[in-house]
Design a protein around this motif. Structure first.
Motif, PDB file in Angstrom:
ATOM      1  N   SER A  29      -0.882 -11.133  -4.775  1.00 22.66           N
ATOM      2  CA  SER A  29       0.428 -10.492  -4.940  1.00 22.66           C
ATOM      3  C   SER A  29       1.518 -11.494  -4.622  1.00 22.66           C
ATOM      4  O   SER A  29       1.404 -12.275  -3.689  1.00 22.66           O
ATOM      5  CB  SER A  29       0.576  -9.328  -3.960  1.00 22.66           C
ATOM      6  OG  SER A  29      -0.342  -8.334  -4.256  1.00 22.66           O
ATOM      7  N   ASN A  67       4.321   0.982 -19.237  1.00 27.60           N
ATOM      8  CA  ASN A  67       4.806  -0.280 -18.696  1.00 27.60           C
ATOM      9  C   ASN A  67       4.689  -0.312 -17.170  1.00 27.60           C
ATOM     10  O   ASN A  67       4.291  -1.312 -16.580  1.00 27.60           O
ATOM     11  CB  ASN A  67       6.269  -0.475 -19.135  1.00 27.60           C
ATOM     12  CG  ASN A  67       6.762  -1.842 -18.746  1.00 27.60           C
ATOM     13  OD1 ASN A  67       6.021  -2.818 -18.807  1.00 27.60           O
ATOM     14  ND2 ASN A  67       8.001  -1.912 -18.323  1.00 27.60           N
ATOM     15  N   THR A  70       1.222  -0.977 -16.112  1.00 29.99           N
ATOM     16  CA  THR A  70       0.773  -2.375 -16.160  1.00 29.99           C
ATOM     17  C   THR A  70       1.157  -3.126 -14.890  1.00 29.99           C
ATOM     18  O   THR A  70       0.739  -4.255 -14.682  1.00 29.99           O
ATOM     19  CB  THR A  70       1.379  -3.149 -17.365  1.00 29.99           C
ATOM     20  OG1 THR A  70       2.791  -3.230 -17.197  1.00 29.99           O
ATOM     21  CG2 THR A  70       1.034  -2.492 -18.685  1.00 29.99           C
ATOM     22  N   GLN A  71       1.981  -2.504 -14.067  1.00 24.64           N
ATOM     23  CA  GLN A  71       2.378  -3.168 -12.813  1.00 24.64           C
ATOM     24  C   GLN A  71       1.842  -2.452 -11.585  1.00 24.64           C
ATOM     25  O   GLN A  71       2.221  -2.754 -10.458  1.00 24.64           O
ATOM     26  CB  GLN A  71       3.907  -3.203 -12.717  1.00 24.64           C
ATOM     27  CG  GLN A  71       4.550  -3.928 -13.883  1.00 24.64           C
ATOM     28  CD  GLN A  71       6.039  -3.666 -13.920  1.00 24.64           C
ATOM     29  OE1 GLN A  71       6.790  -4.184 -13.112  1.00 24.64           O
ATOM     30  NE2 GLN A  71       6.454  -2.813 -14.835  1.00 24.64           N
ATOM     31  N   ASN A 330      11.254  -4.994  -6.433  1.00 25.64           N
ATOM     32  CA  ASN A 330      10.116  -5.352  -5.564  1.00 25.64           C
ATOM     33  C   ASN A 330      10.163  -4.643  -4.218  1.00 25.64           C
ATOM     34  O   ASN A 330       9.420  -4.978  -3.292  1.00 25.64           O
ATOM     35  CB  ASN A 330      10.071  -6.869  -5.347  1.00 25.64           C
ATOM     36  CG  ASN A 330       9.819  -7.612  -6.651  1.00 25.64           C
ATOM     37  OD1 ASN A 330      10.298  -8.714  -6.839  1.00 25.64           O
ATOM     38  ND2 ASN A 330       9.083  -6.993  -7.568  1.00 25.64           N
ATOM     39  N   ALA A 384       3.216   2.330  -8.418  1.00 22.76           N
ATOM     40  CA  ALA A 384       3.595   0.939  -8.689  1.00 22.76           C
ATOM     41  C   ALA A 384       4.632   0.439  -7.699  1.00 22.76           C
ATOM     42  O   ALA A 384       5.632   1.110  -7.430  1.00 22.76           O
ATOM     43  CB  ALA A 384       4.139   0.811 -10.104  1.00 22.76           C
ATOM     44  N   PRO A 386       6.150  -3.016  -8.091  1.00 25.48           N
ATOM     45  CA  PRO A 386       6.048  -4.232  -8.896  1.00 25.48           C
ATOM     46  C   PRO A 386       6.067  -5.494  -8.034  1.00 25.48           C
ATOM     47  O   PRO A 386       6.857  -5.613  -7.108  1.00 25.48           O
ATOM     48  CB  PRO A 386       7.276  -4.152  -9.812  1.00 25.48           C
ATOM     49  CG  PRO A 386       7.500  -2.681  -9.977  1.00 25.48           C
ATOM     50  CD  PRO A 386       7.169  -2.103  -8.619  1.00 25.48           C
ATOM     51  N   GLN A 390      -1.153  -4.661  -8.219  1.00 29.77           N
ATOM     52  CA  GLN A 390      -1.682  -5.330  -9.404  1.00 29.77           C
ATOM     53  C   GLN A 390      -2.055  -4.267 -10.423  1.00 29.77           C
ATOM     54  O   GLN A 390      -2.424  -3.157 -10.055  1.00 29.77           O
ATOM     55  CB  GLN A 390      -2.956  -6.097  -9.030  1.00 29.77           C
ATOM     56  CG  GLN A 390      -2.814  -6.961  -7.813  1.00 29.77           C
ATOM     57  CD  GLN A 390      -1.943  -8.166  -8.085  1.00 29.77           C
ATOM     58  OE1 GLN A 390      -2.195  -8.914  -9.023  1.00 29.77           O
ATOM     59  NE2 GLN A 390      -0.910  -8.346  -7.284  1.00 29.77           N
ATOM     60  N   GLN A 391      -1.996  -4.615 -11.687  1.00 32.37           N
ATOM     61  CA  GLN A 391      -2.457  -3.667 -12.698  1.00 32.37           C
ATOM     62  C   GLN A 391      -3.930  -3.366 -12.450  1.00 32.37           C
ATOM     63  O   GLN A 391      -4.763  -4.269 -12.455  1.00 32.37           O
ATOM     64  CB  GLN A 391      -2.291  -4.236 -14.103  1.00 32.37           C
ATOM     65  CG  GLN A 391      -2.859  -3.292 -15.156  1.00 32.37           C
ATOM     66  CD  GLN A 391      -2.610  -3.756 -16.582  1.00 32.37           C
ATOM     67  OE1 GLN A 391      -2.192  -4.886 -16.809  1.00 32.37           O
ATOM     68  NE2 GLN A 391      -2.869  -2.888 -17.533  1.00 32.37           N
TER      69      GLN A 391
END
Ligand code: NG6
Ligand code: CA
Length: 517
Positions: A29, A67, A70-71, A330, A384, A386, A390-391
């Motif tokens: 990460s 989307n 994916t994060q 974040n 998530a 971001p 992790q995905q």
């Protein structure tokens, strides 16, 4: 379809995460786990596991949700506590199983607050840890101290504020229940209380007010499905559940609900960019009546139900963008989930059945909203942060009941004794650091079920097996039911006679859970 992902658990990271207060992660990460991240729960209404394209159905497209997936961590075995809204939301916000009480069923629009003053809530936990908190969108947990006695024309004296929300902009119940107004900080928005006061009743019609059942010609936007009720007060050419009078200027416009509540969620995010916040954002999509804004109309090819999913996805995109705009990408955990499983015809003639085509809102699972079968409570869940998460796809057993203790642990909040009694700290599961989830998940849909991730037991019940109105198998049976979810995710083969040991094991765990408090 039913994907499994195996995780690489780095020794150091797992050791570290086992120790309380550890905020470092030693895998790849790029972002350290913040000690007080913003937390946003986007709680969809009636969106099924298969209604989000990241969960595998090729018939729908939800790019903003995908989307985020994916994060972050996308869960395949995540559960709401109950297969309908009020008990599900009550459990999420209190960390107490709704089925321990007998008054947490689907709330009327004039219901009193379901959450009791002495119950410590998820929002209070955040508040005490220094967060600013908001509830925006669907509420459906009652308002005021006594049923039918809310001061709709003044200030509602007991509501989100008293249970820990600094700010609220809510719909009292559901889109299909009166009052059809927004309530901001416990006052109806835009109401001319002096000249056009509002009145609400769930028992007595107001003389002179036309009802849907008598005036189908006034139902210009949407008509109720036969035998589903929803034929009382008429607002915006749609008849609803309950009676209502007055408040003309305050009435919501159904096609603008997503825009309105999303705008208020985004404003709250912007206004709180400098300090930690918790946002509970309950979308109206995709509950009935489904009236998405014209810009979504016809876009899914599945009529209003599919179009409302696209509108939900748009709302998700707006929230994610707002977080980027304030530079908190974040430092913000975004959760996307749903309050219960999917239903196709839930009371209005919106062509959801006719236009469904090959779409499977319930994915591989049996049943739907209201059901003891998996589709009742197995809901979409994406978590998530971001840069930190992790995905990944996690098949861990998780339940929304655990959000409370998990986030309490994450932000270092001390819970009062007796708070969130049923909630467990599963933060490492939610953030994807381990796939070892709950030992068992309890599901509630009239009867109780219990699953250990592989085997599922449904208590015997004399309730109906089938809901003719919604065309949903309710999963009730006079016999005990035992399914092997690994080999039979569709819950077709009842193995209760073949595996009495497992049956007894799960039954005993369920009994001891019932008797715990
Ligand atoms: C049911 C309604 C349904 C929906 C549901 C609540 C009838 C026949 N059906 O009683 O339309 O409003 O309640 O949905 O009235 S929930 O997602 O908020 O739990
Ligand atoms: Ca719901």
């Amino acid at each position: 379809m039913f994907q499994k992902t195996h995780f690489k658990l780095l020794g150091i990271s797992s050791l570290c995460l086992l120790s309380a207060g550890c905020t470092e992660k030693s895998n790849d990460s790029s972002v350290k786990l913040p000690s007080k991240p913003n937390v946003i729960i986007i709680l969809a209404d009636d969106i099924g596991y298969g209604d989000l394209s990241c969960n595998g159905e090729p018939t729908i497209n939800t790019p903003n949700v995908d989307n985020l997936a994916t994060q972050g961590v996308r869960f395949t075995d995540a559960h709401a506590v109950a297969a309908t809204s009020t008990p599900s939301r009550y459990s999420l916000l209190t960390g107490n199983y709704s089925w321990r009480r007998n008054d947490t069923h689907i709330a009327a629009g004039d219901a009193a607050m379901i959450i009791q003053p002495e119950e410590y809530t998820f929002a209070q936990m955040f508040q005490q840890a220094g967060y600013t908190t908001a509830a925006v969108g669907k509420w459906h947990l009652g308002l005021g101290r006594a049923r039918g006695e809310q001061d709709w024309n003044g200030e509602i004296d007991y509501g989100p504020r008293e249970i820990g929300f600094d700010y609220s902009y809510i719909m009292a119940a559901t889109g299909d229940r009166v009052p059809c107004v927004y309530v901001e900080n416990q006052q109806i928005v835009g109401l001319d209380a002096e000249n056009d006061p509002i009145a609400v009743s769930y028992t007595t019609p107001f003389p002179g007010e036309p009802l849907g059942k008598d005036h189908p010609e006034l139902l210009t936007v949407m008509k109720p499905s036969p035998n589903h009720g929803h034929d009382q007060a008429i607002v915006n050419g749609i008849s609803r559940i309950g009676y209502m009078k007055g408040g003309e200027k305050a009435l919501w416009l159904d096609e603008n609900i997503a825009d309105s509540i999303t705008a208020h969620a985004v404003s709250f995010i912007r206004e709180n960019k400098d300090a930690p916040f918790f946002l509970y954002f309950g979308t109206n999509d995709i509950h009935v009546p489904r009236v998405p804004h014209p810009r979504f109309r016809g876009k899914s090819g599945m009529g209003p139900r599919g179009d409302a999913i696209l509108e939900f996805d748009w709302s998700v995109g707006k929230v994610v963008q707002a977080i980027k705009d304030i530079g908190a990408e974040n430092n913000t955990i975004i959760i996307i989930t749903s309050d219960n499983g999917p239903v196709i015809d839930d009371g209005y003639m919106d062509q959801a059945v006719e236009l469904l085509g090959d779409h499977r809102p319930w994915s591989d699972f049996r049943g739907g909203k209201y059901s003891n079968f998996e589709a009742g409570t197995r809901i979409p869940l994406i978590v998530a942060l971001p840069g930190y998460t992790q995905q990944s796809v996690s098949d861990a057993s998780v339940s929304q009941i655990d959000f409370f203790a998990s986030f309490a642990h994450l932000i270092g909040a001390n819970l009062p004794k007796d708070a969130a009694k049923d909630s467990q700290n599963q933060i490492d599961v939610l953030l994807g650091n381990t796939t070892v989830g709950r030992t068992h998940v309890i599901e509630s849909a009239g009867s109780l079920s219990i699953s250990d991730g592989e085997w599922k037991y449904i208590e015997p019940s004399k309730r109906p097996r089938y809901n003719n109105l919604t065309d949903i198998e309710l999963g009730n049976d006079r016999l005990p039911q035992l399914y092997n979810l690994k080999n039979d995710i569709g819950e077709k083969n009842n193995l209760y006679l073949d595996n009495p040991d497992k049956l007894n094991e799960l039954k005993n765990i369920l009994e001891s859970e019932k008797n715990k408090f």
